[in-house]
Design an enzyme around this catalytic site. Structure first.
Site, PDB file in Angstrom:
ATOM      1  N   GLU A 149     -11.015 -13.917 -11.072  1.00 20.05           N
ATOM      2  CA  GLU A 149     -11.507 -14.933 -10.130  1.00 20.05           C
ATOM      3  C   GLU A 149     -13.031 -15.061 -10.230  1.00 20.05           C
ATOM      4  O   GLU A 149     -13.583 -16.158 -10.180  1.00 20.05           O
ATOM      5  CB  GLU A 149     -11.042 -14.577  -8.715  1.00 20.05           C
ATOM      6  CG  GLU A 149      -9.521 -14.773  -8.598  1.00 20.05           C
ATOM      7  CD  GLU A 149      -8.908 -14.200  -7.330  1.00 20.05           C
ATOM      8  OE1 GLU A 149      -9.180 -13.017  -7.029  1.00 20.05           O
ATOM      9  OE2 GLU A 149      -8.180 -14.926  -6.646  1.00 20.05           O
ATOM     10  N   GLU A 159      -1.771 -10.065  -8.420  1.00 15.22           N
ATOM     11  CA  GLU A 159      -1.671  -9.821  -6.969  1.00 15.22           C
ATOM     12  C   GLU A 159      -0.237  -9.861  -6.453  1.00 15.22           C
ATOM     13  O   GLU A 159       0.124  -9.130  -5.532  1.00 15.22           O
ATOM     14  CB  GLU A 159      -2.513 -10.858  -6.210  1.00 15.22           C
ATOM     15  CG  GLU A 159      -4.003 -10.612  -6.259  1.00 15.22           C
ATOM     16  CD  GLU A 159      -4.683 -11.229  -7.471  1.00 15.22           C
ATOM     17  OE1 GLU A 159      -3.984 -11.554  -8.461  1.00 15.22           O
ATOM     18  OE2 GLU A 159      -5.912 -11.381  -7.438  1.00 15.22           O
TER      19      GLU A 159
HETATM   20  N1  COA Z   1      -8.587  -1.136  -6.521  1.00 12.42           N
HETATM   21  C1  COA Z   1      -8.793   0.155  -6.249  1.00 12.42           C
HETATM   22  N2  COA Z   1      -8.563   1.145  -7.127  1.00 12.42           N
HETATM   23  C2  COA Z   1      -8.096   0.791  -8.325  1.00 12.42           C
HETATM   24  C3  COA Z   1      -7.857  -0.540  -8.682  1.00 12.42           C
HETATM   25  C4  COA Z   1      -8.124  -1.534  -7.718  1.00 12.42           C
HETATM   26  N3  COA Z   1      -7.947  -2.824  -7.976  1.00 12.42           N
HETATM   27  N4  COA Z   1      -7.387  -0.579  -9.937  1.00 12.42           N
HETATM   28  C5  COA Z   1      -7.335   0.696 -10.368  1.00 12.42           C
HETATM   29  N5  COA Z   1      -7.778   1.519  -9.391  1.00 12.42           N
HETATM   30  C6  COA Z   1      -7.937   2.966  -9.462  1.00 12.42           C
HETATM   31  C7  COA Z   1      -6.601   3.682  -9.539  1.00 12.42           C
HETATM   32  O1  COA Z   1      -6.103   3.938  -8.239  1.00 12.42           O
HETATM   33  C8  COA Z   1      -6.979   4.938 -10.275  1.00 12.42           C
HETATM   34  O2  COA Z   1      -7.587   5.798  -9.335  1.00 12.42           O
HETATM   35  P1  COA Z   1      -7.357   7.382  -9.449  1.00 12.42           P
HETATM   36  O3  COA Z   1      -7.863   7.761 -10.793  1.00 12.42           O
HETATM   37  O4  COA Z   1      -8.137   7.906  -8.300  1.00 12.42           O
HETATM   38  O5  COA Z   1      -5.884   7.576  -9.304  1.00 12.42           O
HETATM   39  C9  COA Z   1      -8.063   4.485 -11.238  1.00 12.42           C
HETATM   40  O6  COA Z   1      -8.576   3.262 -10.693  1.00 12.42           O
HETATM   41  C10 COA Z   1      -7.586   4.226 -12.641  1.00 12.42           C
HETATM   42  O7  COA Z   1      -6.461   3.365 -12.584  1.00 12.42           O
HETATM   43  P2  COA Z   1      -5.173   3.620 -13.491  1.00 12.42           P
HETATM   44  O8  COA Z   1      -4.172   2.600 -13.093  1.00 12.42           O
HETATM   45  O9  COA Z   1      -4.783   5.040 -13.433  1.00 12.42           O
HETATM   46  O10 COA Z   1      -5.783   3.320 -14.936  1.00 12.42           O
HETATM   47  P3  COA Z   1      -5.158   2.524 -16.140  1.00 12.42           P
HETATM   48  O11 COA Z   1      -6.180   2.536 -17.190  1.00 12.42           O
HETATM   49  O12 COA Z   1      -3.793   3.026 -16.437  1.00 12.42           O
HETATM   50  O13 COA Z   1      -4.961   1.022 -15.627  1.00 12.42           O
HETATM   51  C11 COA Z   1      -5.592  -1.045 -14.610  1.00 12.42           C
HETATM   52  C12 COA Z   1      -6.064   0.251 -15.283  1.00 12.42           C
HETATM   53  C13 COA Z   1      -6.803  -1.788 -14.108  1.00 12.42           C
HETATM   54  C14 COA Z   1      -4.806  -1.906 -15.607  1.00 12.42           C
HETATM   55  C15 COA Z   1      -4.629  -0.692 -13.445  1.00 12.42           C
HETATM   56  O14 COA Z   1      -5.279   0.252 -12.627  1.00 12.42           O
HETATM   57  C16 COA Z   1      -4.267  -1.851 -12.562  1.00 12.42           C
HETATM   58  O15 COA Z   1      -3.362  -2.578 -12.888  1.00 12.42           O
HETATM   59  N6  COA Z   1      -4.957  -1.987 -11.440  1.00 12.42           N
HETATM   60  C17 COA Z   1      -4.654  -2.983 -10.443  1.00 12.42           C
HETATM   61  C18 COA Z   1      -5.140  -4.308 -10.857  1.00 12.42           C
HETATM   62  C19 COA Z   1      -4.852  -5.296  -9.777  1.00 12.42           C
HETATM   63  O16 COA Z   1      -3.788  -5.392  -9.236  1.00 12.42           O
HETATM   64  N7  COA Z   1      -5.871  -6.067  -9.482  1.00 12.42           N
HETATM   65  C20 COA Z   1      -5.769  -7.061  -8.469  1.00 12.42           C
HETATM   66  C21 COA Z   1      -6.103  -6.453  -7.195  1.00 12.42           C
HETATM   67  S1  COA Z   1      -6.241  -7.693  -6.013  1.00 12.42           S
END
Ligand code: COA
Length: 707
Positions: free
Chosen positions: A106, A126
């Site tokens: 976004e 989302e």
């Molecule tokens: N908000 C808060 N914390 C987040 C986050 C977010 N949007 N995205 C990832 N994190 C945190 C995880 O909780 C994790 O924390 P921890 O190490 O304390 O457990 C850390 O970041 C790493 O994330 P992880 O998922 O373990 O790493 P990854 O490399 O496997 O994947 C992403 C990375 C970004 C692909 C995955 O975390 C993800 O899909 N995140 C959500 C994205 C999302 O939905 N965004 C829209 C939100 S509105």
């Protein structure tokens, strides 16, 4: 500037860099930092253009999900900043890498141009958290890529690669190498071409390929398929607003509908699961920095349904597998089924045409255990029988190289006994895959008494590599999931003997959102298989001294009603369609008479739900008490990813919190009165009683005595 966001001038360019490890989530401090940087950029005309980028492994991966549950959460400061960025009078380019998700995309769409590293993935996930893209994602994405592509991305939550983003017009160019250099070059090109800002919000949504009744049809479709979720229908409404209203008004619609999603119990449940999934990878007694063992080659014993499915997981992740069988015929049959599976997926267009052959090339069949000698991990998936599994474990202990991990795919047997048989208990653990093993996301990792910490760390990491959700369980009968299933199946059978029909039981349970009730589930799994487990357990003295315990399933087996595969089980089958069968009622009446169980009319759906679900929660509490599961969230993950429990209800323990622990304890007491409790079916676990007394919830975990 805050150390989370910096603004640096380089010649005529200003570089805004976000640095909030690990994934540059948009915490309030980051949003504040971006706003301050935009203020400075606006105030300094010597900065001719703005580059927005992020440090570390990824561009912004989204809003900070941990903030969403706060009562005063608001997207307003970020959204206002996005509109300010878009309205800047000098060009703004976003330089993207990693996973550009949610608020990250976004932010990028509010910039005037976007360039991306070729490996970038872009998406609005989302919907998977029960919310909609609330920072103008629903308004800007359709303006850039059109209604259909935008809806596709927002309703599936699936990210797309940089190539597709380029084709779709979501990014303007792909850039290899140093992103800063790429941004400078891109900007120079813009200036040379005399191009300035190019605002997404000023575009109109193209309706060229959109049929007149498109939104209506789409709404009907998501209502039917995703009606239980708060976001999908609202996403369609938002995109319609994008197509029909000016930007600001569309943003207003989005803000209202976003808030409705955010405060919904479904979204709360889904957000909790997001964090539970990450928390589950932290294992007590295993240091975060323990080095995992490398897994370059895997062995699988058994080419049956389970073995074949397990092997596919590794081939899908490019890890070669040796599959061992006892006869060439069994091997050929097993590998043939795997090949067919891949070919069917390719025929549906879900796998590139060359992939079945390439993946089959990673699978080698063998009849010789010696071929496992160079494997880093060997998983046995042979027949579920203690003696056979002990023998196989022993052979594996002898043949596997030092440091190799040995795993059993047992669903019920004592992993410590098998570990001892292997002679290498530190290298041994359970890897309980769920059928179909190449599809179901759950992997129960069973930690033996002597399993080494680095073995656990390795398998947890490997699980992520093969796309599974790992949950660690201690050793007990049935581990977390199947142990809890026992009370659920027990009550569904008693309900049948008391007067409820399989169809009513299934309907009541399915009303919670499970895809199948207990009767259909067992009909599919095979009533003979289920009955044999009960009989074996009976022989081992592990069942209550109650002759009516699971009497129905045993009778079904005796009558050859094995379920869907024989055309008769709890239902009669017309092809794959279950049809109520009066014969089942006759059987249940006879059993009720035999065991002195009073038949009743008027069993309500609510009673069915309470009697199947509350004992299951009670057993979950025992599992926590005993330390078999480390957290309530782990149990919820098991049920959501292994048993079809709906994610929007968050799993049984989360659901129990929303119902109320004291209420559940009260109803367990009620059923103890109704049914009598000489076998302890309704005895309330210590933990549940403790929590009920003190008004605690599973969300207060860990529960300490001083609570
Ligand atoms: N908000 C808060 N914390 C987040 C986050 C977010 N949007 N995205 C990832 N994190 C945190 C995880 O909780 C994790 O924390 P921890 O190490 O304390 O457990 C850390 O970041 C790493 O994330 P992880 O998922 O373990 O790493 P990854 O490399 O496997 O994947 C992403 C990375 C970004 C692909 C995955 O975390 C993800 O899909 N995140 C959500 C994205 C999302 O939905 N965004 C829209 C939100 S509105």
């Amino acid at each position: 500037m805050s150390n989370l966001v910096s603004l640096e001038q380089r010649g005529a360019l200003a570089i805004l860099r976000i640095d909030n490890p690990p994934v540059n989530a948009l915490s309030p401090a980051v949003v504040q930092g971006i706003k301050a940087a935009v203020d400075r950029f606006e105030a300094n005309p010597s900065m001719r253009a703005l580059v927005v980028c992020a440090a570390g492994r990824t561009f912004v991966a989204g809003g900070d999900i941990s903030e969403f549950s706060k009562p005063d959460f608001t997207t307003e400061p970020f959204n206002t900043t996005l509109n300010r960025i878009e309205n800047l009078g000098r060009p703004v380019v976003a330089v993207l890498h990693g996973t550009v998700l949610g608020g990250g995309l976004e932010l990028a769409m509010a910039c005037h141009y976007r360039i991306a590293a070729p490996s970038t993935r872009l998406g609005l996930p989302e919907v998977l958290l029960g919310i909609l893209p609330g920072s103008h994602g629903t308004q800007r994405l359709p303006r850039l890529v059109g209604v259909k592509q935008a809806l596709n991305m927002m309703l599936s939550g699936r990210p797309i690669g940089a190539d597709r983003a380029l084709q779709a017009g979501l990014v303007d160019a792909l850039a290899e190498g140093d992103p800063d250099a790429a941004a400078v070059q891109f900007m120079e090109g813009l200036v040379a071409a005399g191009k300035g800002p190019r605002r997404t919000g000023e575009r109109t949504v193209s309706m060229e390929d959109v049929e007149p009744d498109f939104f209506e049809t789409m709404l009907d479709e998501v209502k039917t398929k995703k009606g239980a979720y708060p976001a999908p229908q609202r996403i369609v409404h938002c995109v319609e607003a994008a197509a029909t209203l000016p930007l600001l008004q569309g943003q207003g619609v989005e803000a209202r509908l976003f808030e409705e999603c955010r405060v919904s119990p479904q979204s709360e449940a889904m957000r909790k699961l997001f964090f539970a999934e990450r928390e589950a990878t932290r294992i007590p007694g295993v240091a975060e920095n323990v080095a995992p063992r490398p897994i370059r080659k895997v062995g699988v014993i058994g080419a049956g349904t389970m073995g074949g499915g397990i092997a596919m997981n590794f081939a899908n992740a490019d890890i070669p597998v040796v599959i061992i069988e006892t006869s060439q015929e069994a091997l050929d049959r097993g590998l043939g089924i795997v090949r067919k599976n891949y070919e069917n997926t390719a025929a549906k267009g879900k796998l590139a045409p060359g992939e079945p052959a390439r993946r089959m090339g990673l699978l080698t069949g063998s009849l010789d255990f010696q071929d496992l000698a160079d494997c880093d991990l060997v998983i046995e998936a042979v027949f579920e029988n203690l003696d056979i599994k002990k023998q196989v474990s022993q052979r594996l202990g002898a043949v596997c190289k030092p440091g190799a991990i040995i795993a059993s795919n047992t669903s019920t047997l004592d992993v410590d006994v098998l570990a001892t048989a292997s002679g290498r208990a530190a290298d041994f653990l359970g890897m309980h895959f769920f059928s179909p093993a190449n599809v179901m996301r759950l992997l129960e990792i069973v930690r033996g008494a002597q399993t080494a910490p680095d073995v656990l760390a390795t398998i947890v990491r490997l699980a992520k590599t093969i796309g599974k959700v790992p949950v660690v369980s201690g050793v007990c009968y049935g581990f977390i999931g199947n142990r809890m299933l026992e009370s659920y199946l027990r009550e569904s059978e008693f309900l049948m003997m008391e007067g409820a029909s399989p169809a009513q039981i299934d309907r009541a349970i399915q009303s919670l959102g499970l895809p199948m009730g207990p009767c259909r589930m067992l009909d599919l799994a095979g009533l003979d298989v289920a009955a044999k487990v009960v009989i074996e357990r009976g022989k081992a003295g592990a069942l209550p001294a109650d002759p009516s315990y699971r009497a129905v399933v045993q009778k079904m087996m005796e009558l050859g009603r094995f379920g869907q595969k024989t055309g008769f089980g709890y239902y009669r089958y017309d092809g794959r369609t279950p049809v109520p069968d009066p014969e089942v009622e006759t059987i249940c009446i006879a059993l009720a008479e035999k065991y002195g169980i009073a038949r009743r009319t008027g069993i309500t759906d609510q009673e069915i739900i309470e009697r199947c679900l509350y004992p299951l929660v009670n057993e979950g509490a025992r599992i926590l008490e005993e330390g078999i599961a480390y957290r309530p969230g782990d149990i919820d993950l098991v049920w959501v990813n292994g048993y079809g429990f709906p994610d929007y209800r968050g799993g049984p323990m989360h659901l129990a919190d929303t119902i109320g622990i004291a209420k559940i304890a009260g109803r367990l007491d009620h059923y103890a009165q109704l049914r009598g409790d000489q076998h302890g079916y309704w005895s309330i676990s210590l933990l549940l009683a403790f929590m009920a007394e003190r008004g605690l919830h599973f969300r207060d975990w860990p529960i300490k005595p001083e609570n």
